[in-house]
Design a protein around this motif. Sequence first.
Motif, mmCIF file in Angstrom:
data_model
loop_
_atom_site.group_PDB
_atom_site.id
_atom_site.type_symbol
_atom_site.label_atom_id
_atom_site.label_comp_id
_atom_site.label_asym_id
_atom_site.label_seq_id
_atom_site.Cartn_x
_atom_site.Cartn_y
_atom_site.Cartn_z
ATOM 1 N N ARG A 107 17.361 32.133 3.265
ATOM 2 C CA ARG A 107 16.275 31.946 4.135
ATOM 3 C C ARG A 107 16.070 30.168 4.216
ATOM 4 O O ARG A 107 16.210 29.684 3.174
ATOM 5 C CB ARG A 107 15.050 32.658 3.862
ATOM 6 N N PHE A 108 15.835 29.859 5.437
ATOM 7 C CA PHE A 108 15.384 28.443 5.498
ATOM 8 C C PHE A 108 14.697 27.951 6.701
ATOM 9 O O PHE A 108 14.175 28.809 7.515
ATOM 10 C CB PHE A 108 16.737 27.591 5.836
ATOM 11 N N GLY A 109 13.872 26.852 6.284
ATOM 12 C CA GLY A 109 12.945 26.440 7.404
ATOM 13 C C GLY A 109 13.026 24.718 7.417
ATOM 14 O O GLY A 109 13.562 24.128 6.450
ATOM 15 N N LEU A 110 12.946 24.446 8.519
ATOM 16 C CA LEU A 110 13.278 22.802 9.045
ATOM 17 C C LEU A 110 12.315 22.333 9.712
ATOM 18 O O LEU A 110 11.828 23.045 10.618
ATOM 19 C CB LEU A 110 14.687 22.922 9.559
ATOM 20 N N HIS A 111 11.825 21.111 9.561
ATOM 21 C CA HIS A 111 10.657 20.419 10.471
ATOM 22 C C HIS A 111 11.316 18.982 10.544
ATOM 23 O O HIS A 111 11.568 18.203 9.370
ATOM 24 C CB HIS A 111 9.450 20.423 9.715
ATOM 25 N N GLU A 112 11.462 18.500 11.884
ATOM 26 C CA GLU A 112 11.759 17.136 12.067
ATOM 27 C C GLU A 112 10.330 16.391 12.526
ATOM 28 O O GLU A 112 9.516 16.865 13.008
ATOM 29 C CB GLU A 112 12.728 16.988 13.292
ATOM 30 N N GLN A 113 10.564 14.975 12.161
ATOM 31 C CA GLN A 113 9.328 14.091 12.410
ATOM 32 C C GLN A 113 9.874 12.632 12.474
ATOM 33 O O GLN A 113 11.253 12.673 11.913
ATOM 34 C CB GLN A 113 8.258 14.188 11.409
ATOM 35 N N ASP A 114 9.414 11.727 12.906
ATOM 36 C CA ASP A 114 9.608 10.273 12.943
ATOM 37 C C ASP A 114 9.386 9.420 11.753
ATOM 38 O O ASP A 114 9.916 8.289 11.930
ATOM 39 C CB ASP A 114 9.401 9.893 14.350
ATOM 40 N N ALA A 115 8.803 9.901 10.999
ATOM 41 C CA ALA A 115 8.703 9.219 9.544
ATOM 42 C C ALA A 115 8.208 9.766 8.393
ATOM 43 O O ALA A 115 8.052 10.989 8.488
ATOM 44 C CB ALA A 115 7.337 8.140 9.789
ATOM 45 N N ALA A 116 8.487 9.168 7.175
ATOM 46 C CA ALA A 116 8.122 9.819 5.902
ATOM 47 C C ALA A 116 6.796 9.114 5.475
ATOM 48 O O ALA A 116 6.617 8.020 5.717
ATOM 49 C CB ALA A 116 9.464 9.720 5.147
ATOM 50 N N MET A 117 6.342 9.898 4.437
ATOM 51 C CA MET A 117 5.216 9.104 3.612
ATOM 52 C C MET A 117 5.246 9.499 2.222
ATOM 53 O O MET A 117 6.075 10.358 1.772
ATOM 54 C CB MET A 117 3.727 10.009 4.104
ATOM 55 N N VAL A 118 4.620 8.560 1.565
ATOM 56 C CA VAL A 118 4.818 8.526 -0.081
ATOM 57 C C VAL A 118 3.308 8.512 -0.676
ATOM 58 O O VAL A 118 2.222 7.802 -0.182
ATOM 59 C CB VAL A 118 5.285 7.199 -0.410
ATOM 60 N N THR A 119 3.217 9.607 -1.426
ATOM 61 C CA THR A 119 1.953 9.423 -2.159
ATOM 62 C C THR A 119 2.143 9.400 -3.657
ATOM 63 O O THR A 119 3.191 9.817 -4.104
ATOM 64 C CB THR A 119 1.152 11.239 -2.323
ATOM 65 N N CYS A 120 1.491 8.527 -4.262
ATOM 66 C CA CYS A 120 1.756 7.665 -5.731
ATOM 67 C C CYS A 120 1.043 8.212 -6.754
ATOM 68 O O CYS A 120 -0.222 8.464 -6.586
ATOM 69 C CB CYS A 120 2.045 6.469 -5.549
ATOM 70 N N ILE A 121 1.508 8.246 -7.901
ATOM 71 C CA ILE A 121 0.806 8.321 -9.092
ATOM 72 C C ILE A 121 1.044 7.087 -10.130
ATOM 73 O O ILE A 121 2.158 7.091 -10.400
ATOM 74 C CB ILE A 121 0.927 9.509 -9.873
ATOM 75 N N VAL A 122 0.154 6.029 -10.213
ATOM 76 C CA VAL A 122 0.844 5.033 -10.731
ATOM 77 C C VAL A 122 -0.250 4.705 -11.957
ATOM 78 O O VAL A 122 -1.293 4.132 -12.022
ATOM 79 C CB VAL A 122 0.722 3.802 -9.933
ATOM 80 N N PRO A 123 0.111 4.943 -13.395
ATOM 81 C CA PRO A 123 -0.765 4.727 -14.536
ATOM 82 C C PRO A 123 -0.957 3.280 -14.556
ATOM 83 O O PRO A 123 -2.140 3.025 -15.021
ATOM 84 C CB PRO A 123 0.157 5.426 -15.598
ATOM 85 N N SER A 124 0.131 2.398 -14.419
ATOM 86 C CA SER A 124 -0.084 1.073 -14.531
ATOM 87 C C SER A 124 1.052 0.389 -13.617
ATOM 88 O O SER A 124 2.046 0.575 -13.795
ATOM 89 C CB SER A 124 0.040 0.525 -15.823
ATOM 90 N N ALA A 125 0.689 -0.653 -12.947
ATOM 91 C CA ALA A 125 1.665 -1.237 -11.855
ATOM 92 C C ALA A 125 2.512 -2.382 -12.809
ATOM 93 O O ALA A 125 3.457 -2.742 -12.422
ATOM 94 C CB ALA A 125 0.720 -2.361 -10.981
ATOM 95 N N MET A 126 2.089 -2.304 -14.055
ATOM 96 C CA MET A 126 2.959 -3.148 -15.099
ATOM 97 C C MET A 126 4.076 -2.429 -15.726
ATOM 98 O O MET A 126 4.965 -3.091 -16.561
ATOM 99 C CB MET A 126 2.054 -4.009 -16.097
ATOM 100 N N ARG A 127 4.051 -1.020 -15.580
ATOM 101 C CA ARG A 127 5.154 -0.299 -16.130
ATOM 102 C C ARG A 127 5.772 0.168 -14.975
ATOM 103 O O ARG A 127 5.662 0.236 -13.771
ATOM 104 C CB ARG A 127 4.468 0.890 -16.942
ATOM 105 N N ASP A 128 7.060 0.650 -15.517
ATOM 106 C CA ASP A 128 8.069 1.524 -14.486
ATOM 107 C C ASP A 128 8.274 2.938 -14.420
ATOM 108 O O ASP A 128 9.011 3.315 -13.794
ATOM 109 C CB ASP A 128 9.599 0.805 -14.592
ATOM 110 N N ASP A 129 7.174 3.424 -14.978
ATOM 111 C CA ASP A 129 7.201 5.018 -15.090
ATOM 112 C C ASP A 129 6.453 5.616 -13.845
ATOM 113 O O ASP A 129 5.992 6.891 -14.038
ATOM 114 C CB ASP A 129 6.656 5.480 -16.529
ATOM 115 N N HIS A 130 5.793 4.647 -12.785
ATOM 116 C CA HIS A 130 5.197 5.450 -11.926
ATOM 117 C C HIS A 130 5.977 6.354 -11.011
ATOM 118 O O HIS A 130 7.224 6.180 -11.065
ATOM 119 C CB HIS A 130 4.540 4.365 -11.079
#
Length: 383
Positions: free
Chosen positions: A336-359
């Motif tokens: 079974r499948f579903g599909l949705h088209e749009q003109d842009a993507a969005m990003v939601t972030c979890i950043v424990p520290s901007a000085m590390r690379d594990d975000h």
Amino acid sequence: MTRQDRFYEQLPKHGAFSALARPEVFVPLPQHWVVCCTDIVASTDLIAAGEYKTVNMVGASVIAAMMNTLGDTAFPYSFGGDGASFAVAPEHAGTARETLARLRDWVRDEFGITLRAAQMPIERIRAEGLNVTVARYAVSEDADYAMFSGGGLAWAEQQMKAGAYSIGAAETEEPPDLTGLSCRWSNTPARNGLIMSLVVLPVAGTGPHQFSQIASELLELTAQLDRSGHPVPVSGPALKFPPPGLMIEARLSRGYIPLSLRALWLTAGSAIARFLFGRGKPTGSFDPDHYLSVLSANSDFRKFDDGLKMTVDCSPAVRDRVLDLLERTQQAGQIRFGLHEQDAAMVTCIVPSAMRDDHVHFVDGASGGYTQAAADLQRRTQS
């Protein structure tokens, strides 16, 4: 840390996403683990009202709250657009239950949004002849995401929506700790023509190896796209000032702080960030170009979650080939499948520290994404 507690931490990390199409790389959850799932009631109505950024932030807040609660303990989780699911060792069951109860109360009071939350033991899922198996996908050296298979997570979500295994009232009114959760990036426009959010699920009777073959063919089609359709460019998304999601972040993360003061603090921080990223040169130990490249690398635009889910920057030609494969295999009674088209993507972030690379960064379509694709799946199933 107990042996059970370290189950996920000790799983091998797979660096090639295509390897996750193989059923044999998935490992069953240990005995007595608990599965938790959440979703937003009437999320399609919120999307229709233009509130999908709020929907995504509330969905991701589940993961942020649990990360902050468990500290250094790694646990498998999956972001679904309008909610999230995860699993924890039995010694963390009470902590997870209380964290979700507090988050549910907070979201209700701040936004008037009803967040469903349920918890059940893995043994209950296995009693249905299903399972929850997990694999670990390393998107970079510093970040990885859990992949799920076995059908158990999807069943748990169905039970939650039916009102079963609901988490009770919170024991305290303490706000959840949502440190690191942010949504300050602008949406990223499609570069190849469209952003395609796709949900593909096996039907009963479709064996894991049969579904693996279908998933592999879909990945081969999207592999024709630049970076396999990764919707976040290497240079990262744009950062405007003031950020479009600043007040959502302020309301979610303010805790006991007055909203006006939290918003002022985030505004000041965003102004500094806009200056640093606009400058484009290292400032002290912070390198904005490096941060943006890591952001792109660490984004979860593809996942196995009792099926295959993708949000890809797609060309119309590849979209048509994907749709042809999906319609053929659906008519054959395999998926079974579903599909949705749009003109842009969005990003939601979890950043424990901007000085590390594990975000970590959760990618979705900017106008409904996975939620609308799931709704399309239901329409196709009923038609």
